[in-house]
Every structure is written in C-alpha cells, then in structure tokens.
Design an enzyme around this catalytic site. Structure first.
Site, PDB file in Angstrom:
ATOM      1  N   PRO A  15       0.854  -1.263  -0.237  1.00  0.00           N
ATOM      2  CG  PRO A  15       0.141  -0.981   2.264  1.00  0.00           C
ATOM      3  CD  PRO A  15       0.795  -2.109   1.326  1.00  0.00           C
ATOM      4  CD  GLU A  16       2.735   3.937  -3.924  1.00  0.00           C
ATOM      5  OE1 GLU A  16       3.228   5.309  -3.948  1.00  0.00           O
ATOM      6  OE2 GLU A  16       3.020   3.377  -5.180  1.00  0.00           O
TER       7      GLU A  16
END
Ligand SMILES: [Zn+2]
Length: 293
Positions: free
Chosen positions: A2-3
């Site tokens: 995930p960013e």
C-alpha cells in the site's frame, strides 16, 4: 504494497470507531509478525482510550491516554475489518480481495464504541508496536523519514535543499523515504508525469548549486501533492467493483495516467507520445518520453 493514499484511506475509516473509544479487550493471537508484538501488548492497551488516530508516511499512529503511541503498519497484505451493529466493513472499500479468513486475524481490538476491529494479515509483513510518546522522535521506524508530502512544511524550497547536488535520477530521489516520506513506485511515476519531468532527469537539476528551488521543483511539489490528494479523494469510491486476483491491495488504478499503461497514448493534452516502461533501480518506471523532459 500500500502507498500513502491507501493508508490514509484506512485511517479515515478507522478514526470514527477508534477515536474517543477505549480498548475494552485486546486479543494478540499471533505475535510473530514482521516485528514481534511486545509480550505486554494487550495489557498496555486494555483500558486505554484512543485520543487521536494519525498517520506518518505509511504508519498509523494511535495516541493513547497512557502516553503510549500504538504504531501500526499494514505491510504487504494487511487490512483491518470493523464489525459493528451486526455489520462488517473494511475501511478503504477498495480492499475487496483482502483476506477475511479469521485464521489470519492476528490482532483483535474490542472497543468501547462497540466495534470489533480485526487486523488480518496472511503474509505477516505488517505489525504493531507500542512506543512511549516522548520517545517517538527516536523511534527507528520513523526517525529517518523525510517530510510528509501533504504537510505544509513540504515545499519546493525543502525539496530543493534535499536534492541539491544529487547525481541520482529523479525517480530514485523521490523513491528515497529520507527525501520525502510515503511515496512509492506508483505515485512517483504519476507525479513525474504530471510535472512533465523525466524520471531519468538528474536530481540536482531541480535546484541551484546553493540548493534554491527552480521552477521544476515548484512543479514537482505541486504535482506530488495533487496526485496524492486525488488518490485519497478517490479512495473507496471509484473502485468498488475492482478485483485483484493477486490478493494485493487494490489501488486507484482507474486514475493512473501512466502507471501500468505501457503502450497507451500519453494523456497529456496535445502530446502525441506513447507511455513507455523502463526499469530503474530494479523497479518499473512508466513515463512519456515526449512530454516529460
Ligand atoms: Zn506525453
């Protein structure tokens, strides 16, 4: 992985059931996560109230009434499920393919809000840690992180100072968490495209020799902030039916201009270029060789 926008979406989903609520009971079912849970993990949480739920880069930080901060990281495959009033949600509703198998629910919070929050992580690259608030500045996981890209302090002057004299590519510089925190491969590609700057450009060229920002640095900072803000705004709404068979975290793919769009027409108005993929420091870079200079 995930960013930042995905983690921020999760934070916004958890805040309503965590902030102001007390941990009535905590189940630490499995302690061998990316880093081991402390032995007294449940005891240090039970009875404490969450005073606020914040975020630093890709870490969620819950401020507790005890003076501890609960630091949480999703790792590669982690997610939270919230069960309340007979229903169940997964904050960031783009998480469709996240595991819901209870065998992977490693930590469960029973909150005084009535919510049961389960941390599910099949691959166990995520984890949690308790850090006294007074020691947060020295916390090794956070200490070397650069500025928060959506923070007010992050501006062209700050970015230029960090990039002064650097001989690496802009792609490598923006992926460096010490220069700016929380940007990963996707949003680095997207921001460089929006700023019309080549990922291969030498980093030092966005600053003067003395480290003053030029117009490229201004453009780049604006692009980084805009790309992240758009992704957060899109969180959980545009991808309700999105499926990812890999089980990776669903991303805001519909909004990507160049990422994973090799061979497609460049979306920059009036540009006739085609999105190209190259490999830089072991990762794919997507860009338009025509309008990104
Ligand atoms: Zn182009």
């Amino acid at each position: 992985m995930p960013e930042l926008p995905e983690v921020e979406t999760v934070r916004r989903g958890l805040a309503p059931v965590m902030e102001g609520a007390r941990f009535d009971a905590v189940e630490a079912r499995r302690g061998d996560l990316r880093w081991p849970l402390p032995k007294d993990f449940a005891a240090r949480l039970e009875g404490q109230t969450v005073e606020g739920l914040g975020r630093r880069a890709k870490y969620l930080l819950a401020d507790l009434s005890s003076g501890d901060v609960l630091l949480m990281h999703l790792g590669m495959s982690g997610s939270f499920r919230v069960a309340q009033d007979g229903g169940e949600t997964t904050p960031g509703s783009y998480y469709h393919d996240r595991s819901k198998e209870s065998a992977h629910d490693h930590v469960v919070f029973h909150m005084s809000s009535g919510a049961r929050i389960s941390f599910n992580d099949p691959r166990r690259f995520g984890s949690m840690k308790l850090v006294p608030r007074a020691e947060l500045d020295q916390e090794p996981l956070l200490r070397s992180l650069g500025p928060e890209p959506l923070g007010n302090a992050f501006d062209a002057a700050m970015l230029a100072r960090a990039c002064k004299g650097k001989q690496t590519s802009l792609k490598a510089a923006l992926s460096d968490q010490r220069i700016v925190a929380g940007l990963g491969n996707i949003y680095v590609c997207e921001a460089l495209h929006r700023a019309l700057l080549s990922p291969k450009r030498k980093t030092s060229t966005i600053a003067s020799k003395a480290g003053a920002p030029n117009e490229r640095a201004e453009r780049l900072v604006d692009a980084i902030k805009a790309v992240l803000a758009d992704a957060i705004a899109a969180g959980g709404s545009s991808l309700r039916d999105h499926r990812q068979t890999s089980g990776e975290l669903g991303l805001f793919q519909h909004n990507f201009r160049v990422y994973d769009r090799e061979g497609e027409r460049c979306p920059t108005p009036r540009c006739k270029g085609t999105v190209k993929r190259i490999v830089q420091t072991g990762r794919s870079t997507f860009f338009c060789p025509v309008c990104q200079k």
